[in-house]
Design an enzyme around this catalytic site. Sequence first.
Site, PDB file in Angstrom:
ATOM      1  N   GLY A 254     -26.414  67.480 -51.204  1.00 28.12           N
ATOM      2  CA  GLY A 254     -25.182  67.386 -51.984  1.00 28.12           C
ATOM      3  C   GLY A 254     -23.987  67.461 -51.060  1.00 28.12           C
ATOM      4  O   GLY A 254     -24.115  67.843 -49.893  1.00 28.12           O
TER       5      GLY A 254
ATOM      6  N   CYS B 107     -31.551  69.360 -47.136  1.00 26.81           N
ATOM      7  CA  CYS B 107     -30.148  69.437 -46.716  1.00 26.81           C
ATOM      8  C   CYS B 107     -29.414  70.557 -47.456  1.00 26.81           C
ATOM      9  O   CYS B 107     -29.715  71.721 -47.248  1.00 26.81           O
ATOM     10  CB  CYS B 107     -29.513  68.068 -46.913  1.00 26.81           C
ATOM     11  SG  CYS B 107     -28.011  67.865 -45.982  1.00 26.81           S
ATOM     12  N   TYR B 108     -28.480  70.243 -48.352  1.00 25.70           N
ATOM     13  CA  TYR B 108     -27.798  71.323 -49.076  1.00 25.70           C
ATOM     14  C   TYR B 108     -28.814  72.224 -49.773  1.00 25.70           C
ATOM     15  O   TYR B 108     -28.652  73.450 -49.802  1.00 25.70           O
ATOM     16  CB  TYR B 108     -26.826  70.723 -50.110  1.00 25.70           C
ATOM     17  CG  TYR B 108     -26.122  71.782 -50.937  1.00 25.70           C
ATOM     18  CD1 TYR B 108     -25.038  72.483 -50.417  1.00 25.70           C
ATOM     19  CD2 TYR B 108     -26.554  72.099 -52.222  1.00 25.70           C
ATOM     20  CE1 TYR B 108     -24.398  73.477 -51.155  1.00 25.70           C
ATOM     21  CE2 TYR B 108     -25.932  73.087 -52.971  1.00 25.70           C
ATOM     22  CZ  TYR B 108     -24.840  73.767 -52.428  1.00 25.70           C
ATOM     23  OH  TYR B 108     -24.227  74.742 -53.166  1.00 25.70           O
TER      24      TYR B 108
ATOM     25  N   HIS C 286     -33.177  64.014 -44.323  1.00 26.89           N
ATOM     26  CA  HIS C 286     -33.522  63.347 -45.586  1.00 26.89           C
ATOM     27  C   HIS C 286     -34.838  62.564 -45.478  1.00 26.89           C
ATOM     28  O   HIS C 286     -34.849  61.475 -44.916  1.00 26.89           O
ATOM     29  CB  HIS C 286     -32.398  62.394 -45.997  1.00 26.89           C
ATOM     30  CG  HIS C 286     -31.161  63.117 -46.410  1.00 26.89           C
ATOM     31  ND1 HIS C 286     -30.959  63.585 -47.680  1.00 26.89           N
ATOM     32  CD2 HIS C 286     -30.066  63.490 -45.696  1.00 26.89           C
ATOM     33  CE1 HIS C 286     -29.802  64.208 -47.753  1.00 26.89           C
ATOM     34  NE2 HIS C 286     -29.238  64.164 -46.557  1.00 26.89           N
TER      35      HIS C 286
ATOM     36  N   GLU D  30     -36.264  61.050 -47.809  1.00 29.43           N
ATOM     37  CA  GLU D  30     -36.306  59.993 -48.827  1.00 29.43           C
ATOM     38  C   GLU D  30     -35.718  58.662 -48.369  1.00 29.43           C
ATOM     39  O   GLU D  30     -35.898  57.647 -49.026  1.00 29.43           O
ATOM     40  CB  GLU D  30     -35.602  60.473 -50.117  1.00 29.43           C
ATOM     41  CG  GLU D  30     -34.085  60.659 -50.018  1.00 29.43           C
ATOM     42  CD  GLU D  30     -33.659  62.025 -49.466  1.00 29.43           C
ATOM     43  OE1 GLU D  30     -34.481  62.669 -48.794  1.00 29.43           O
ATOM     44  OE2 GLU D  30     -32.512  62.436 -49.688  1.00 29.43           O
TER      45      GLU D  30
ATOM     46  N   SER E 230     -30.274  40.681 -76.927  1.00 28.55           N
ATOM     47  CA  SER E 230     -29.317  39.773 -76.293  1.00 28.55           C
ATOM     48  C   SER E 230     -30.032  38.651 -75.570  1.00 28.55           C
ATOM     49  O   SER E 230     -29.423  37.690 -75.147  1.00 28.55           O
ATOM     50  CB  SER E 230     -28.483  40.559 -75.285  1.00 28.55           C
ATOM     51  OG  SER E 230     -29.309  40.917 -74.181  1.00 28.55           O
TER      52      SER E 230
ATOM     53  N   ASP F 258     -33.248  44.173 -70.541  1.00 25.83           N
ATOM     54  CA  ASP F 258     -33.310  45.524 -71.095  1.00 25.83           C
ATOM     55  C   ASP F 258     -33.553  45.521 -72.604  1.00 25.83           C
ATOM     56  O   ASP F 258     -34.440  46.221 -73.102  1.00 25.83           O
ATOM     57  CB  ASP F 258     -32.027  46.302 -70.768  1.00 25.83           C
ATOM     58  CG  ASP F 258     -31.769  46.348 -69.273  1.00 25.83           C
ATOM     59  OD1 ASP F 258     -32.722  46.094 -68.512  1.00 25.83           O
ATOM     60  OD2 ASP F 258     -30.628  46.612 -68.863  1.00 25.83           O
TER      61      ASP F 258
ATOM     62  N   LYS G  24     -34.342  49.978 -63.023  1.00 20.37           N
ATOM     63  CA  LYS G  24     -34.444  48.570 -63.423  1.00 20.37           C
ATOM     64  C   LYS G  24     -35.812  47.957 -63.076  1.00 20.37           C
ATOM     65  O   LYS G  24     -36.403  47.252 -63.892  1.00 20.37           O
ATOM     66  CB  LYS G  24     -33.336  47.777 -62.717  1.00 20.37           C
ATOM     67  CG  LYS G  24     -33.198  46.354 -63.211  1.00 20.37           C
ATOM     68  CD  LYS G  24     -32.359  46.321 -64.448  1.00 20.37           C
ATOM     69  CE  LYS G  24     -32.145  44.921 -64.968  1.00 20.37           C
ATOM     70  NZ  LYS G  24     -31.219  44.910 -66.105  1.00 20.37           N
TER      71      LYS G  24
END
Length: 513
Positions: free
Chosen positions: A55, A82-83, A169, A171, A223, A227, A369
């Site tokens: 963060g 990290c944080y 990190h 990730e 639509s 989604d 997505k």
Amino acid sequence: MEHNWIAILDFGSQYSQLIARRIREQHVYSELIRFDTAAEELKKRKPSGIVLSGGPSSVFDENAPHCDPALFELGVPVLGICYGMQLTCKLMGGTVKPGQEREYGHANIDVADNSSIFTGLPSELKVWMSHGDQIEKMPDGFKTLASTGTCPVAAMVNEERRVINLQFHPEVVHTPRGTDMLRHFLFETCGCTADWEMAQFIRESVKSIREMVGTDHVICGLSGGVDSSVVAALLQRAIGKQLHCIFVDNGVCRYGEARQVEETFGKALGVDLKVVDASDRFLSQLEGVIDPEVKRKTIGKIFIDVFSDEARKLGEAKYLAQGTLYPDVIESFSPIGGPSDTIKTHHNVGGLPKDLKFELIEPLRELFKDEVRALGRELGLADYVIDRQPFPGPGLAVRIIGEVTPERVAVLQQADLRIQEEMEKLPNYKQIWQSFGVLLPIQTVGVMGDSRTYENVIALRVVESLDAMTADWSHVPYETLAKISTRVINEVRGVNRVCYDISSKPPATIEWE
Ligand code: XMP
């Protein structure tokens, strides 16, 4: 979901979503939750492990976000990043010292101890650092696993309590062995099994949608986009005839759109689908409108009117289904602006009139997505629905510069059809963000056979982008450009010139209006 999942407490790192993704890629379900979620609450949901994200704050900040210290007493493994590392250190009785300077970017760590998260990894590793503060004294029971020249404790572990902390990190792709580390945490430390898959998501969603809806009815606006199509297919599987879909043909759709929606949903899936042809109403109100924002507002307002009328005709529906995705949800509890509880279930939606009160069903709110696409495939939706490019709500109206008339719509629909047919033949079609034609309000001179022509120009726009915030014009092969040009000019009456748009965003935008 009450087992075999990882709770990620979100302290606002730009990488928080990425942690969730990386874990889900290992087929373990993970969810970002508020950083201040009570340990009691967590206990009820029985996560297999907890990740404390990074963060932007420093533990020395006055309003530094804190987690509930009792979560370290749950007996659940914790990974602090990290944080999250510095906070763990502080809350478990160690000391943190403010860094002299912030360290960002590539770093090499020396792994002093190949146990725990570094099992099987080399003793020197490339990692991605981003930190300001440093661990000065580890809490009791911890040992150092790795360090760098400037950071004596780059990784530490308390094996007994199964608390692991990383200053870097794991990730991000810049930590090449980060996935091995996360896998170790998931499968060795937390004992997870890799069971997160779309089939399971479908089973669990179907069950919870059925429980929630009971004998009530649900309305879903289709639509034609990915989604809403996936939402409809999932709801159809869950509640069948209690689902009522509405597709509004606004007269500025792509060629054959209404028919395609009818075939996909009405015929193939057996959805109760109402296709409302409101094209005359839209086109007559668009008469004489030139300003793009007025076009957008006009279309938006008529859409709400038409949709509301149809919803009323359907009578007593209690729920409205929406295709809200995970990234839309997460923004609502960023710790930076203070925790805000913006996730509501009972409200008036998207400008619908007050007398239409719906409760929302958002079955995709935990998905990214690409997961929505995987879900759509698992539900049996055709590729052309799943791999669709984004298409603006005001449709072709913002791709016809100047006044929108039925004739102009017809010309652009025909050109667009040919552009899509040729683009879809490209092997890298999926890397294209959008490809479309824009009808310009000017005529130019041409020659066809022996006669002079004086007809329209189509601008071809093909862009590559990750998120539509920035975009580059695509280096489409000349052969494809040539084919599109020849086909559009020869086959579409009213066009005698095709130009290729070679502007990037910024400073241009993707759409022309
Ligand atoms: P621009 O033109 O701003 O577009 O670079 C960025 C992305 O947003 C889409 N877009 C819209 N989508 N309603 C929508 O639903 C709109 O009014 C609208 N305008 C632009 C555009 O297609 C691109 O993907």
